[in-house]
Structure formats: structure tokens, C-alpha cells
Design a protein around this motif. Sequence first.
Motif, PDB file in Angstrom:
ATOM      1  N   HIS A  20       0.809  -1.216   0.000  1.00  0.00           N
ATOM      2  CA  HIS A  20       0.000   0.000   0.000  1.00  0.00           C
ATOM      3  C   HIS A  20       0.847   1.273   0.000  1.00  0.00           C
ATOM      4  N   LEU A  21       2.139   1.131  -0.242  1.00  0.00           N
ATOM      5  CA  LEU A  21       3.006   2.305  -0.377  1.00  0.00           C
ATOM      6  C   LEU A  21       3.056   2.739  -1.828  1.00  0.00           C
ATOM      7  N   GLU A  22       3.484   3.966  -2.047  1.00  0.00           N
ATOM      8  CA  GLU A  22       3.674   4.465  -3.402  1.00  0.00           C
ATOM      9  C   GLU A  22       4.903   3.806  -4.032  1.00  0.00           C
ATOM     10  N   VAL A  23       4.942   3.804  -5.355  1.00  0.00           N
ATOM     11  CA  VAL A  23       6.094   3.248  -6.068  1.00  0.00           C
ATOM     12  C   VAL A  23       7.354   3.996  -5.636  1.00  0.00           C
ATOM     13  N   GLY A  24       8.378   3.250  -5.302  1.00  0.00           N
ATOM     14  CA  GLY A  24       9.646   3.850  -4.909  1.00  0.00           C
ATOM     15  C   GLY A  24       9.756   4.152  -3.428  1.00  0.00           C
ATOM     16  N   GLU A  25       8.689   3.936  -2.668  1.00  0.00           N
ATOM     17  CA  GLU A  25       8.751   4.164  -1.228  1.00  0.00           C
ATOM     18  C   GLU A  25       9.171   2.905  -0.489  1.00  0.00           C
ATOM     19  N   ARG A  26       9.744   3.100   0.710  1.00  0.00           N
ATOM     20  CA  ARG A  26      10.105   1.956   1.549  1.00  0.00           C
ATOM     21  C   ARG A  26      10.021   2.349   3.010  1.00  0.00           C
ATOM     22  N   ILE A  27       9.817   1.366   3.861  1.00  0.00           N
ATOM     23  CA  ILE A  27       9.751   1.594   5.307  1.00  0.00           C
ATOM     24  C   ILE A  27      11.179   1.640   5.848  1.00  0.00           C
ATOM     25  N   VAL A  28      11.503   2.701   6.556  1.00  0.00           N
ATOM     26  CA  VAL A  28      12.858   2.825   7.090  1.00  0.00           C
ATOM     27  C   VAL A  28      12.914   2.623   8.597  1.00  0.00           C
ATOM     28  N   ARG A  43       4.334   3.730  14.743  1.00  0.00           N
ATOM     29  CA  ARG A  43       4.558   4.765  13.741  1.00  0.00           C
ATOM     30  C   ARG A  43       5.594   4.247  12.754  1.00  0.00           C
ATOM     31  N   LEU A  44       5.213   4.207  11.482  1.00  0.00           N
ATOM     32  CA  LEU A  44       6.100   3.749  10.419  1.00  0.00           C
ATOM     33  C   LEU A  44       6.629   4.963   9.670  1.00  0.00           C
ATOM     34  N   THR A  45       7.931   5.090   9.601  1.00  0.00           N
ATOM     35  CA  THR A  45       8.535   6.179   8.831  1.00  0.00           C
ATOM     36  C   THR A  45       8.842   5.664   7.432  1.00  0.00           C
ATOM     37  N   ILE A  46       8.327   6.375   6.440  1.00  0.00           N
ATOM     38  CA  ILE A  46       8.429   5.945   5.052  1.00  0.00           C
ATOM     39  C   ILE A  46       9.374   6.881   4.299  1.00  0.00           C
ATOM     40  N   SER A  47      10.342   6.298   3.619  1.00  0.00           N
ATOM     41  CA  SER A  47      11.222   7.071   2.735  1.00  0.00           C
ATOM     42  C   SER A  47      10.505   7.266   1.403  1.00  0.00           C
ATOM     43  N   THR A  48      10.384   8.539   0.971  1.00  0.00           N
ATOM     44  CA  THR A  48       9.659   8.845  -0.256  1.00  0.00           C
ATOM     45  C   THR A  48      10.610   8.989  -1.442  1.00  0.00           C
ATOM     46  N   ARG A  49      10.047   9.017  -2.639  1.00  0.00           N
ATOM     47  CA  ARG A  49      10.863   9.047  -3.857  1.00  0.00           C
ATOM     48  C   ARG A  49      11.689  10.323  -3.988  1.00  0.00           C
ATOM     49  N   ASP A  50      11.229  11.417  -3.379  1.00  0.00           N
ATOM     50  CA  ASP A  50      11.946  12.686  -3.505  1.00  0.00           C
ATOM     51  C   ASP A  50      13.033  12.859  -2.451  1.00  0.00           C
ATOM     52  N   GLY A  51      13.288  11.802  -1.676  1.00  0.00           N
ATOM     53  CA  GLY A  51      14.333  11.861  -0.665  1.00  0.00           C
ATOM     54  C   GLY A  51      13.858  12.278   0.710  1.00  0.00           C
ATOM     55  N   GLY A  52      12.576  12.587   0.831  1.00  0.00           N
ATOM     56  CA  GLY A  52      12.026  12.967   2.126  1.00  0.00           C
ATOM     57  C   GLY A  52      11.447  11.769   2.862  1.00  0.00           C
ATOM     58  N   THR A  53      10.667  12.042   3.885  1.00  0.00           N
ATOM     59  CA  THR A  53      10.000  10.983   4.637  1.00  0.00           C
ATOM     60  C   THR A  53       8.574  11.405   4.957  1.00  0.00           C
ATOM     61  N   ARG A  54       7.747  10.433   5.211  1.00  0.00           N
ATOM     62  CA  ARG A  54       6.401  10.671   5.735  1.00  0.00           C
ATOM     63  C   ARG A  54       6.106   9.563   6.715  1.00  0.00           C
ATOM     64  N   ASP A  55       5.142   9.785   7.600  1.00  0.00           N
ATOM     65  CA  ASP A  55       4.811   8.809   8.636  1.00  0.00           C
ATOM     66  C   ASP A  55       3.410   8.252   8.446  1.00  0.00           C
ATOM     67  N   LEU A  56       3.276   6.960   8.723  1.00  0.00           N
ATOM     68  CA  LEU A  56       1.980   6.301   8.781  1.00  0.00           C
ATOM     69  C   LEU A  56       1.835   5.678  10.158  1.00  0.00           C
ATOM     70  N   VAL A  57       0.618   5.341  10.517  1.00  0.00           N
ATOM     71  CA  VAL A  57       0.359   4.660  11.783  1.00  0.00           C
ATOM     72  C   VAL A  57      -0.295   3.319  11.483  1.00  0.00           C
ATOM     73  N   LEU A  58       0.221   2.280  12.118  1.00  0.00           N
ATOM     74  CA  LEU A  58      -0.312   0.921  11.985  1.00  0.00           C
ATOM     75  C   LEU A  58      -0.942   0.527  13.308  1.00  0.00           C
ATOM     76  N   ARG A  59      -2.229   0.199  13.262  1.00  0.00           N
ATOM     77  CA  ARG A  59      -2.914  -0.295  14.461  1.00  0.00           C
ATOM     78  C   ARG A  59      -3.231  -1.769  14.263  1.00  0.00           C
ATOM     79  N   THR A  60      -2.842  -2.602  15.241  1.00  0.00           N
ATOM     80  CA  THR A  60      -3.012  -4.049  15.132  1.00  0.00           C
ATOM     81  C   THR A  60      -3.673  -4.584  16.399  1.00  0.00           C
ATOM     82  N   PHE A  61      -4.774  -5.294  16.236  1.00  0.00           N
ATOM     83  CA  PHE A  61      -5.476  -5.902  17.369  1.00  0.00           C
ATOM     84  C   PHE A  61      -4.948  -7.317  17.572  1.00  0.00           C
TER      85      PHE A  61
END
Length: 319
Positions: A20-28, A43-61
Amino acid sequence: MTHHDEAAVRPLTLAWVRRHLEVGERIVSADALHGGITAELRRLTISTRDGGTRDLVLRTFVDPFSVQRAEDWLNREVCALTQLAGTDVPAPGLVAVDPTAAHCEYPSLLMTHLAGRPVLNDEGLETRIHLLARQLVAIHAVRPIERPREYVALTTADTVVTPKGADAGAWAAAIDVIRRPAPPCEGRFLHRDFQPGNVLFDVPSPRPEGARITGVVDWAAASWGPADLDVAHCSTILALLHGPAWGPRFTEAYEEAGGVLATAASERLYWRVRDGLACSEEVQQVSQPWREAGRTDLTRRVVEERLDAYVTALMTALG
């Protein structure tokens, strides 16, 4: 991917997230988030294609009780996040959901990360009370295209746990209140667990009076029902966190912010007492995350004493 051992993402879930990540993204990196009662949060930090990062949150029961109810909770949350997209309510954005663990080891939700943090200390509380009240009024003003399911109130007169040393007369009278049928009400869009632990703040230092809300999270119990129920729940939690007087103060702030509650005192009493008594069954469950977040003063005994004082005050003032 680098991560703390405590925050390791399970293999199937990791593969699901990557799809479910964009092409070229990876979890760092993956970092555990604390404060959740029913689920693991990371909190998952994602490396983006432009060299930046973004964060997602994973909730698991993961615990058996939550897994059995996860499909309902996650479907409610997905519905709520979908309805809130594009509104003024700062809720996470939905990325993906696996409510039946068809792809992950356990039922899971992937969503955008919101800045800010829950604030549970006493400093700056008067300011936050008003912010919380205005935010809840905005939530209740949402008119969803599709109504969520009706609220559920699980507490009964027979399941209340009267704290040791509590005012027996006040508690017996309070229990009698919830033996009555629920009063009629005008339905509203409810968060159903609106309280400081589920609200994110940006608090500038050293100016707590400059605080602002950056997000409202955990929509797994989103429902349709009386505004009084959401107000009663936040009032109870504030009474336990900060002292019994803060419960009624939040109710006043909600009305000052334009919120509308039941007109009859008996109806207001019903909802406030119902929520207070519901907390009697969950004192340890509710207070443990507070202690883990630094409120070590909130021992089980302290919380029970505050709950007793709050319920007794309700029965004295409104009964």
C-alpha cells in the motif's frame, strides 16, 4: 528497515503495508506508540521518492478479546474516517484496512500520522478544556451521509463495581438511575471515546495557553446517539485524570461552546451516571496507560477515590 525490537512488524503485516506504499517508497523505521488500550500502535517512517519521509500509523489488534471484536471496530473506524474526510475535524486519513486478518497476522488498520501528542498533565488544563469542548461540538455537528450504527452502552446495574470504601448510599442511588430505560434523544455523530488520551495537541513551550488541537484519533467506537453520552464520557475521564471538579467544568465548557445537551436534569443525570458507573468496571484498564505515560500518581486507589467523589457529587448536585 531498522526498528526497535519492541516495535517489530510481523512479516505478513509488513508485506501488506508495503503493497500500500507508493512506487519507490520503503519503510525505514517502526516505533512503538504508547497509550493504546485495545491495540498495538506503531509509527512507520516511510522514505519517499523525492528523498524525504512521511509517517503512517499501523494499528493491530492482537489480544483474543480485541480480535473477536476487531472486524466491527475496524469497520466502524473506516466508516468514520471516510465520513470525516474533507470536514473540519482533524482525523487521520485512511490508507488500508484488513478487518478479518485476510492478509495480516492480526486485524490491522493503516492510516496517516497526525502531528501532536496527548497531554495528560494538569498544567494548562483550563485552556485545553475549552479546546476539547469546541472540538467535540464540531464533531457533533458532522452530518454524515451514512449514519454509523447506534451507540452501545454495555454497563448494567448488575455489572457495576462499587469501589472499596465508596459512599454506599450514593452508589446504590446511582445504580438505580441506570435501571431506568434510556431517555429519548436526538441523535448525533459520536466519537464514543472522546477524551484527552484520544486528542493530539501541539503545546508550545513555555506557553501552554497557546495549545491547539492537531488531531482526534481512535474512531473504532464511532456511533450515532445522544451528545450527552460523549460529553459524559469526557467529563468522567477528566474527573479521574485531574480531579472530580473538572467533570462538571467540561460540561459547562461544552455548552459555552454552543453544544446542546438534554434539557431535563433527570436525563442529564442518566447519561453522566451511566458513564461514571461504566468506568467502575475498567479502573485498572483505564489508569494503567496513564501511569505508563508518566502519571504515576494515578494509582488504582487514587482513581477509585476520584471516581467515588465524582459519582457522589453527581448524585448530590443533580439527583
